[in-house]
Design a protein around this motif. Structure first.
Motif, PDB file in Angstrom:
ATOM      1  N   GLU A 135      49.506 -84.160  20.656  1.00 18.66           N
ATOM      2  CA  GLU A 135      50.109 -82.865  20.964  1.00 18.66           C
ATOM      3  C   GLU A 135      50.578 -82.795  22.409  1.00 18.66           C
ATOM      4  OE1 GLU A 135      47.756 -79.559  19.806  1.00 18.66           O
ATOM      5  OE2 GLU A 135      47.319 -80.401  17.849  1.00 18.66           O
ATOM      6  N   ASP A 136      50.092 -83.664  23.269  1.00 16.34           N
ATOM      7  CA  ASP A 136      50.484 -83.656  24.671  1.00 16.34           C
ATOM      8  C   ASP A 136      51.944 -84.067  24.854  1.00 16.34           C
ATOM      9  OD1 ASP A 136      47.955 -82.929  25.285  1.00 16.34           O
ATOM     10  OD2 ASP A 136      47.314 -84.903  25.967  1.00 16.34           O
ATOM     11  N   GLN A 137      52.538 -84.699  23.860  1.00 14.45           N
ATOM     12  CA  GLN A 137      53.900 -85.202  23.977  1.00 14.45           C
ATOM     13  C   GLN A 137      54.885 -84.384  23.154  1.00 14.45           C
ATOM     14  OE1 GLN A 137      53.364 -89.166  22.638  1.00 14.45           O
ATOM     15  NE2 GLN A 137      52.325 -89.827  24.484  1.00 14.45           N
ATOM     16  N   ALA A 138      54.600 -83.094  22.980  1.00 11.71           N
ATOM     17  CA  ALA A 138      55.429 -82.264  22.125  1.00 11.71           C
ATOM     18  C   ALA A 138      56.725 -81.827  22.792  1.00 11.71           C
ATOM     19  CB  ALA A 138      54.642 -81.042  21.659  1.00 11.71           C
ATOM     20  N   GLN A 139      56.808 -81.874  24.112  1.00 11.70           N
ATOM     21  CA  GLN A 139      58.000 -81.394  24.798  1.00 11.70           C
ATOM     22  C   GLN A 139      59.140 -82.405  24.680  1.00 11.70           C
ATOM     23  OE1 GLN A 139      55.930 -81.021  28.471  1.00 11.70           O
ATOM     24  NE2 GLN A 139      56.041 -78.794  28.415  1.00 11.70           N
ATOM     25  N   ASP A 140      60.308 -81.898  24.401  1.00  9.20           N
ATOM     26  CA  ASP A 140      61.494 -82.740  24.294  1.00  9.20           C
ATOM     27  C   ASP A 140      62.109 -82.906  25.679  1.00  9.20           C
ATOM     28  OD1 ASP A 140      63.853 -84.009  23.739  1.00  9.20           O
ATOM     29  OD2 ASP A 140      64.542 -82.549  22.256  1.00  9.20           O
ATOM     30  N   PRO A 141      62.186 -84.125  26.204  1.00 11.92           N
ATOM     31  CA  PRO A 141      62.734 -84.303  27.553  1.00 11.92           C
ATOM     32  C   PRO A 141      64.195 -83.875  27.677  1.00 11.92           C
ATOM     33  CG  PRO A 141      62.408 -86.419  26.470  1.00 11.92           C
ATOM     34  CD  PRO A 141      61.781 -85.383  25.593  1.00 11.92           C
ATOM     35  N   HIS A 142      64.954 -83.938  26.592  1.00  8.30           N
ATOM     36  CA  HIS A 142      66.353 -83.510  26.635  1.00  8.30           C
ATOM     37  C   HIS A 142      66.448 -81.995  26.850  1.00  8.30           C
ATOM     38  CE1 HIS A 142      67.643 -87.481  25.477  1.00  8.30           C
ATOM     39  NE2 HIS A 142      66.790 -87.454  24.471  1.00  8.30           N
ATOM     40  N   ILE A 143      65.571 -81.257  26.185  1.00 10.74           N
ATOM     41  CA  ILE A 143      65.555 -79.800  26.342  1.00 10.74           C
ATOM     42  C   ILE A 143      65.098 -79.439  27.753  1.00 10.74           C
ATOM     43  CG2 ILE A 143      64.376 -77.683  25.618  1.00 10.74           C
ATOM     44  CD1 ILE A 143      64.519 -78.726  22.748  1.00 10.74           C
ATOM     45  N   LEU A 144      64.068 -80.110  28.254  1.00 15.91           N
ATOM     46  CA  LEU A 144      63.589 -79.831  29.610  1.00 15.91           C
ATOM     47  C   LEU A 144      64.675 -80.102  30.650  1.00 15.91           C
ATOM     48  CD1 LEU A 144      59.996 -81.361  29.447  1.00 15.91           C
ATOM     49  CD2 LEU A 144      60.649 -78.954  29.320  1.00 15.91           C
ATOM     50  N   ARG A 145      65.365 -81.205  30.501  1.00 15.01           N
ATOM     51  CA  ARG A 145      66.433 -81.563  31.449  1.00 15.01           C
ATOM     52  C   ARG A 145      67.580 -80.550  31.378  1.00 15.01           C
ATOM     53  NH1 ARG A 145      67.954 -86.350  29.468  1.00 15.01           N
ATOM     54  NH2 ARG A 145      66.052 -87.252  30.247  1.00 15.01           N
ATOM     55  N   ALA A 146      67.950 -80.136  30.172  1.00 10.36           N
ATOM     56  CA  ALA A 146      69.043 -79.181  30.003  1.00 10.36           C
ATOM     57  C   ALA A 146      68.684 -77.813  30.587  1.00 10.36           C
ATOM     58  CB  ALA A 146      69.405 -79.045  28.527  1.00 10.36           C
ATOM     59  N   ILE A 147      67.445 -77.376  30.414  1.00 10.97           N
ATOM     60  CA  ILE A 147      67.011 -76.096  30.983  1.00 10.97           C
ATOM     61  C   ILE A 147      67.043 -76.166  32.505  1.00 10.97           C
ATOM     62  CG2 ILE A 147      65.021 -74.574  31.290  1.00 10.97           C
ATOM     63  CD1 ILE A 147      64.341 -75.122  28.323  1.00 10.97           C
ATOM     64  N   GLY A 148      66.552 -77.251  33.059  1.00  7.84           N
ATOM     65  CA  GLY A 148      66.578 -77.418  34.512  1.00  7.84           C
ATOM     66  C   GLY A 148      67.988 -77.426  35.062  1.00  7.84           C
ATOM     67  N   ARG A 149      68.878 -78.127  34.390  1.00  7.97           N
ATOM     68  CA  ARG A 149      70.275 -78.187  34.812  1.00  7.97           C
ATOM     69  C   ARG A 149      70.920 -76.809  34.726  1.00  7.97           C
ATOM     70  NH1 ARG A 149      72.822 -81.344  30.860  1.00  7.97           N
ATOM     71  NH2 ARG A 149      71.580 -83.066  31.602  1.00  7.97           N
ATOM     72  N   ALA A 150      70.650 -76.064  33.646  1.00 10.04           N
ATOM     73  CA  ALA A 150      71.225 -74.727  33.471  1.00 10.04           C
ATOM     74  C   ALA A 150      70.764 -73.780  34.575  1.00 10.04           C
ATOM     75  CB  ALA A 150      70.851 -74.170  32.099  1.00 10.04           C
ATOM     76  N   TRP A 151      69.489 -73.853  34.932  1.00  8.90           N
ATOM     77  CA  TRP A 151      68.990 -72.989  36.002  1.00  8.90           C
ATOM     78  C   TRP A 151      69.595 -73.374  37.343  1.00  8.90           C
ATOM     79  CZ3 TRP A 151      66.516 -68.497  36.539  1.00  8.90           C
ATOM     80  CH2 TRP A 151      66.012 -67.923  35.376  1.00  8.90           C
ATOM     81  N   GLY A 152      69.801 -74.639  37.569  1.00  7.73           N
ATOM     82  CA  GLY A 152      70.458 -75.076  38.799  1.00  7.73           C
ATOM     83  C   GLY A 152      71.882 -74.558  38.881  1.00  7.73           C
ATOM     84  N   TYR A 185      71.315 -78.155  20.764  1.00 11.37           N
ATOM     85  CA  TYR A 185      72.589 -77.494  20.469  1.00 11.37           C
ATOM     86  C   TYR A 185      72.351 -76.077  19.937  1.00 11.37           C
ATOM     87  CZ  TYR A 185      77.205 -76.716  18.430  1.00 11.37           C
ATOM     88  OH  TYR A 185      78.424 -76.190  18.102  1.00 11.37           O
ATOM     89  N   ASP A 186      71.428 -75.939  18.981  1.00 13.84           N
ATOM     90  CA  ASP A 186      71.130 -74.623  18.407  1.00 13.84           C
ATOM     91  C   ASP A 186      70.459 -73.709  19.423  1.00 13.84           C
ATOM     92  OD1 ASP A 186      72.194 -75.387  15.963  1.00 13.84           O
ATOM     93  OD2 ASP A 186      70.261 -76.118  15.219  1.00 13.84           O
ATOM     94  N   LEU A 187      69.645 -74.288  20.287  1.00 16.44           N
ATOM     95  CA  LEU A 187      68.949 -73.511  21.318  1.00 16.44           C
ATOM     96  C   LEU A 187      69.938 -72.838  22.268  1.00 16.44           C
ATOM     97  CD1 LEU A 187      66.045 -72.907  22.241  1.00 16.44           C
ATOM     98  CD2 LEU A 187      66.205 -74.893  23.725  1.00 16.44           C
ATOM     99  N   CYS A 188      71.056 -73.481  22.506  1.00 19.71           N
ATOM    100  CA  CYS A 188      72.076 -72.926  23.406  1.00 19.71           C
ATOM    101  C   CYS A 188      72.667 -71.621  22.881  1.00 19.71           C
ATOM    102  CB  CYS A 188      73.202 -73.936  23.622  1.00 19.71           C
ATOM    103  SG  CYS A 188      72.708 -75.362  24.572  1.00 19.71           S
TER     104      CYS A 188
END
Length: 128
Positions: free
Chosen positions: A35-52, A108-111
């Motif tokens: 369960e520690d590896q549930a985060q999707d690195p693509h989603i994390l990177r996209a959220i960080g980029r969007a906030w930047g 894509y759907d999250l966007c």
């Protein structure tokens, strides 16, 4: 105890495939991630980029999405779509970035969820 001349071989059943032009190591079919590896690195990177991007636009560095897209070297449509991630509900962002819950929707759907109410966002992403 092993002697200095002994050889130890370790075989790990992994498969290497290309995904998006990059090699990706695939684990065995019966492997279940923790369960520690549930985060999707693509989603994390996209959220960080969007906030930047949002911070840069709020600071007045760019007046339009078109200017931002040209500056970062991406298509305006792509920047416009991913910039929506910066406007997701605070609770959803917290669960996606800090929590250990896996999203059931694609990046894509999250966007496209930013236009929905905050309650609906969480329900669709985590099927709560």
């Amino acid at each position: 105890m092993t002697k200095p001349n002994d050889t130890i071989r370790v075989l790990i059943p992994l498969t290497v495939r290309k995904k998006n032009g990059r090699p990706k190591i695939l684990p065995p079919a019966d492997y279940r991630p923790s369960e520690d590896q549930a985060q999707d690195p693509h989603i994390l990177r996209a959220i960080g980029r969007a906030w930047g991007w949002r911070r840069r636009m709020d600071a007045g560095e760019f007046a339009t999405i078109q200017e931002l897209a040209e500056a970062v070297g991406l298509a305006e449509r792509h920047v416009s779509r991913q910039l929506r991630l910066a406007y997701l509900s605070p609770e959803l962002l917290k669960r996606l970035t800090c929590g250990r819950e896996a999203s059931v929707v694609s990046l894509y759907d999250l966007c496209f969820l930013a236009g929905e109410t905050w309650q609906e966002q969480a329900e669709r992403v985590f099927r709560a």
